[in-house]
Design an enzyme around this catalytic site. Structure first.
Site, PDB file in Angstrom:
ATOM      1  CG  HIS A 174      -0.350   7.724  14.369  1.00  0.00           C
ATOM      2  ND1 HIS A 174      -0.531   8.482  13.233  1.00  0.00           N
ATOM      3  CD2 HIS A 174      -0.958   8.407  15.369  1.00  0.00           C
ATOM      4  CE1 HIS A 174      -1.230   9.564  13.525  1.00  0.00           C
ATOM      5  NE2 HIS A 174      -1.488   9.548  14.820  1.00  0.00           N
ATOM      6  CD  GLN A 182      -2.848   0.993   2.502  1.00  0.00           C
ATOM      7  OE1 GLN A 182      -3.370  -0.090   2.735  1.00  0.00           O
ATOM      8  NE2 GLN A 182      -3.085   2.064   3.231  1.00  0.00           N
ATOM      9  CE1 TYR A 228       1.795   5.610   5.837  1.00  0.00           C
ATOM     10  CE2 TYR A 228       1.816   7.937   5.259  1.00  0.00           C
ATOM     11  CZ  TYR A 228       1.197   6.857   5.860  1.00  0.00           C
ATOM     12  OH  TYR A 228      -0.016   7.020   6.484  1.00  0.00           O
ATOM     13  CG  HIS A 241       6.040   7.129  11.518  1.00  0.00           C
ATOM     14  ND1 HIS A 241       5.028   7.642  10.732  1.00  0.00           N
ATOM     15  CD2 HIS A 241       7.190   7.665  11.056  1.00  0.00           C
ATOM     16  CE1 HIS A 241       5.559   8.443   9.823  1.00  0.00           C
ATOM     17  NE2 HIS A 241       6.868   8.478   9.994  1.00  0.00           N
TER      18      HIS A 241
END
Length: 202
Positions: free
Chosen positions: A66, A51, A135, A122
């Site tokens: 997170h 993804q 990302y 992160h």
């Protein structure tokens, strides 16, 4: 491995990598490979990405910290516009660097990428007027699997650049500004994550 250089275990934390691509530029502009599986594997990095995500944020926005509880994601992150200070915190309970953080400035100019493996929290702070952040993830997003830590947990002690203010005892951002007066900007959820010692009790 001609298109990237990899600095491994940055900050003394196993698994964290800073990746610098080869940029081929001339008077017309530049070209670079932003991801090449063969080069990564030759560098000893074996990740399967499933993804790609992209976000846009204004100056002073802080997103994080997170992590995913049951379906952890490895992330390969970069700034394609502007500048962010990107942070990873080691949450692997058996790690010698549990609770330790590392941060790096990612900019559209330096074109550096930061690989954060599974088992880390992160987050990032936007330092430029506007930033676009991309990302790649090693697992899909699973609704309801989100976890988080207070961005200003004194036990972790992240040194966010350009940030001034007084620690209020929780994740709230009131009273914090960047050095140019831009208010720190967090959403409600990110202001209410617990500190490390309350989030994990082994």
């Amino acid at each position: 491995m001609g298109q990237i250089t990899v600095e491994k275990n940055v900050g003394g934390i196993e698994g964290l990598c800073v990746i610098t691509p080869a940029v081929h530029g001339d008077s017309r502009g530049y070209f670079m490979e932003t991801y090449n599986q063969k080069d990564m594997e030759e560098a000893g990095l074996h990740m399967d990405f499933v993804q790609d995500n992209q976000s846009s944020s204004t100056k002073g926005v802080l997103r994080g910290l997170h992590f995913q509880k049951q379906f952890p994601q490895g992330k390969l992150v970069r700034a394609i516009r502007g500048s962010v200070f990107d942070v990873a915190v080691d949450l692997r309970k058996d790690s010698e660097t549990y609770g330790k953080w590392y941060g790096i400035e990612l900019t559209e100019e330096n074109k550096k990428q930061f690989y954060i493996p599974e088992g880390f929290a992160h987050g990032y702070l936007v330092l430029s007027d506007h930033a676009e952040f991309c990302y790649k993830c090693t697992d899909f997003y699973h609704p309801g699997d989100d976890g988080g830590l207070a961005w200003n947990d004194p036990e972790i002690g992240i040194e966010w650049p350009q940030l001034t203010g007084t620690y209020p005892g929780n994740g709230a951002c009131a009273g914090y500004t960047l050095t140019d007066g831009t208010p720190l900007n967090l959403n409600e959820r990110d202001q209410n994550w617990p500190v490390l010692k309350d989030a994990f009790q082994f």
